[in-house]
Design an enzyme around this catalytic site. Structure first.
Site, PDB file in Angstrom:
ATOM      1  CE  LYS A   1      48.307  34.623  38.170  1.00  0.00           C
ATOM      2  NZ  LYS A   1      47.957  34.830  36.748  1.00  0.00           N
TER       3      LYS A   1
ATOM      4  CG  ASP B   1      48.696  34.134  33.054  1.00  0.00           C
ATOM      5  OD1 ASP B   1      48.002  32.952  32.862  1.00  0.00           O
ATOM      6  OD2 ASP B   1      48.976  34.300  34.168  1.00  0.00           O
TER       7      ASP B   1
HETATM    8  P1  NAP Z   1      44.873  42.641  39.260  1.00  0.00           P
HETATM    9  O1  NAP Z   1      46.268  42.359  39.333  1.00  0.00           O
HETATM   10  O2  NAP Z   1      43.986  43.006  40.427  1.00  0.00           O
HETATM   11  O3  NAP Z   1      44.949  43.948  38.350  1.00  0.00           O
HETATM   12  C1  NAP Z   1      43.563  44.585  37.934  1.00  0.00           C
HETATM   13  C2  NAP Z   1      44.053  45.999  37.380  1.00  0.00           C
HETATM   14  O4  NAP Z   1      42.732  46.649  36.947  1.00  0.00           O
HETATM   15  C3  NAP Z   1      44.662  47.109  37.991  1.00  0.00           C
HETATM   16  O5  NAP Z   1      45.395  47.809  37.231  1.00  0.00           O
HETATM   17  C4  NAP Z   1      43.553  47.718  38.575  1.00  0.00           C
HETATM   18  O6  NAP Z   1      43.725  49.267  39.168  1.00  0.00           O
HETATM   19  C5  NAP Z   1      42.692  47.915  37.572  1.00  0.00           C
HETATM   20  N1  NAP Z   1      41.264  48.270  37.991  1.00  0.00           N
HETATM   21  C6  NAP Z   1      40.361  47.466  38.699  1.00  0.00           C
HETATM   22  N2  NAP Z   1      39.207  48.062  38.859  1.00  0.00           N
HETATM   23  C7  NAP Z   1      39.252  49.309  37.925  1.00  0.00           C
HETATM   24  C8  NAP Z   1      38.446  50.266  37.549  1.00  0.00           C
HETATM   25  N3  NAP Z   1      37.067  50.306  38.109  1.00  0.00           N
HETATM   26  N4  NAP Z   1      38.810  51.381  36.723  1.00  0.00           N
HETATM   27  C9  NAP Z   1      40.200  51.318  36.347  1.00  0.00           C
HETATM   28  N5  NAP Z   1      41.021  50.441  36.545  1.00  0.00           N
HETATM   29  C10 NAP Z   1      40.496  49.303  37.561  1.00  0.00           C
HETATM   30  O7  NAP Z   1      44.111  41.489  38.565  1.00  0.00           O
HETATM   31  P2  NAP Z   1      44.570  40.788  37.176  1.00  0.00           P
HETATM   32  O8  NAP Z   1      45.020  39.518  37.816  1.00  0.00           O
HETATM   33  O9  NAP Z   1      45.242  41.331  36.441  1.00  0.00           O
HETATM   34  O10 NAP Z   1      43.174  40.242  36.654  1.00  0.00           O
HETATM   35  C11 NAP Z   1      42.399  41.228  35.872  1.00  0.00           C
HETATM   36  C12 NAP Z   1      41.111  40.462  35.253  1.00  0.00           C
HETATM   37  O11 NAP Z   1      41.688  39.574  34.170  1.00  0.00           O
HETATM   38  C13 NAP Z   1      40.299  39.711  36.113  1.00  0.00           C
HETATM   39  O12 NAP Z   1      38.883  39.591  35.658  1.00  0.00           O
HETATM   40  C14 NAP Z   1      40.655  38.266  35.918  1.00  0.00           C
HETATM   41  O13 NAP Z   1      39.711  37.432  35.839  1.00  0.00           O
HETATM   42  C15 NAP Z   1      41.274  38.204  34.656  1.00  0.00           C
HETATM   43  N6  NAP Z   1      42.191  37.260  34.025  1.00  0.00           N
HETATM   44  C16 NAP Z   1      42.024  36.468  33.068  1.00  0.00           C
HETATM   45  C17 NAP Z   1      42.994  35.487  32.627  1.00  0.00           C
HETATM   46  C18 NAP Z   1      42.654  34.632  31.526  1.00  0.00           C
HETATM   47  O14 NAP Z   1      43.358  33.446  31.436  1.00  0.00           O
HETATM   48  N7  NAP Z   1      41.521  34.777  30.589  1.00  0.00           N
HETATM   49  C19 NAP Z   1      44.146  35.564  33.282  1.00  0.00           C
HETATM   50  C20 NAP Z   1      44.358  36.497  34.131  1.00  0.00           C
HETATM   51  C21 NAP Z   1      43.620  37.351  34.704  1.00  0.00           C
HETATM   52  P3  NAP Z   1      44.219  49.456  40.780  1.00  0.00           P
HETATM   53  O15 NAP Z   1      45.512  48.920  40.995  1.00  0.00           O
HETATM   54  O16 NAP Z   1      44.332  50.910  40.650  1.00  0.00           O
HETATM   55  O17 NAP Z   1      43.018  48.877  41.592  1.00  0.00           O
END
Ligand code: NAP
Length: 290
Positions: free
Chosen positions: A76, A112
């Site tokens: 992205k 998004d």
């Molecule tokens: P990302 O860029 O990897 O961000 C994930 C975030 O969560 C980071 O800030 C990460 O912190 C934090 N995190 C991960 N594990 C953690 C834990 N155990 N404790 C505390 N913080 C934690 O991922 P993303 O693209 O934002 O996606 C995140 C989730 O949203 C996924 O499950 C994805 O499937 C979902 N999503 C859904 C949609 C939808 O349309 N419904 C769209 C986009 C995403 P660190 O950087 O410190 O690891």
């Protein structure tokens, strides 16, 4: 939208890595059918390190062999350097999820944020949005958090960001300088919600992957946390269909939903950009839950 009348077969698809679990082909295939358009939606895995591969691949959009692309993790942000023009939304968020050609220029947009906001409004009823105090707590500060926070700020919410790395949340705050006074940062994990702010939140959004399959017994909020039932809970995670966070919230009497609606809405908005046609959301939803 732009060349819609001249395209007889839409070649659409998704770039990211890995892609095997993506629901997007199902959604877009249903959208093509519902709008009576010919075409297909394919998965194009591109390795996280393969910048040259990414650049070369985007030339297929310039050559009009591909008419529309979605972008997911980990590309992205990677695609931005190869894009000619970002929409104001994609620029503010700092991430692209939708690519297309307009007047021979490779465009990058982000659906998004609007996908999230549209679905959120189905959950949060009119009374709540009329409340003077619109106060949201966002858990996580990754890619999807940026789109969610952009949407909330533009919809007039105050936003608290709770992340395990506070620098990450601060970085997001600094990228929305016009809204700085409406953003605060906190550290995860949260043990006591009342530590965060005197006024209660009326919306909590999980943007971390906590609770996603296979870790379905995990929740981003601690078990013993007591939530008043007027708080809305939105979990971006949609796999499983009902996450632990959403299950507990509903048991507690809170209005709560997973991110399936957002997934469908962002897909539908991308589809509208590519084809100029509005796919019926209900049909897309049925396709995914079947
Ligand atoms: P990302 O860029 O990897 O961000 C994930 C975030 O969560 C980071 O800030 C990460 O912190 C934090 N995190 C991960 N594990 C953690 C834990 N155990 N404790 C505390 N913080 C934690 O991922 P993303 O693209 O934002 O996606 C995140 C989730 O949203 C996924 O499950 C994805 O499937 C979902 N999503 C859904 C949609 C939808 O349309 N419904 C769209 C986009 C995403 P660190 O950087 O410190 O690891």
């Amino acid at each position: 939208m732009h060349h819609a009348s001249r395209i007889t077969h839409y070649q659409l698809g998704l770039i990211g890595y890995p892609l095997s679990h993506s629901l997007s082909p199902k959604i877009h295939t249903a959208a093509l059918k519902a709008c009576d358009l010919e075409g297909n939606y394919s998965l194009f895995p591109i390795h996280p390190e393969d910048k040259q591969g990414l650049k070369d691949f985007l030339n297929q959009v310039r050559a009009k062999q591909i008419h529309g692309l979605n972008v997911t993790i980990p590309h992205k942000q990677n695609v931005i350097e190869f894009i000619d023009e970002l929409t104001p939304t994609a620029k503010s968020i700092g991430a692209v999820n939708t690519i297309y050609l307009k007047d021979e220029k490779l465009m990058g947009d982000n659906t998004d944020a609007m996908g999230f906001l549209t679905d959120l409004k189905k959950l949060v009823n009119k009374e709540t949005s009329k409340q003077v105090n619109k106060s949201a707590l966002v858990l996580g500060a990754g890619g999807s958090a940026r789109a969610v926070i952009y949407a909330l700020l533009n919809d007039g919410w105050n936003v608290a960001i709770a992340s395990r790395r506070v620098e990450q949340a601060k970085e997001i705050s600094s990228s929305f300088p016009n809204h700085a006074s409406r953003i605060t940062n906190y550290q995860l994990p949260i043990t006591n919600l009342t530590d965060l702010q005197p006024s209660t939140f009326n919306l909590i959004i999980n943007t971390t992957p906590i609770g996603m399959t296979p870790n379905i017994n995990e929740s981003p909020l601690p078990e013993n946390l007591s939530l008043t039932s007027n708080i809305f809970i939105y979990d971006l995670v949609y796999n499983p269909r009902e996450t632990k966070l959403i299950k507990s919230a509903k048991q507690n009497g809170n209005h709560a939903t997973t991110g399936l609606g957002m997934l469908i809405e962002q897909a539908a908005l991308s589809f509208e950009i590519w084809t100029g046609k509005k796919p019926p959301r209900e049909i897309l939803y049925q396709t995914v839950v079947e």
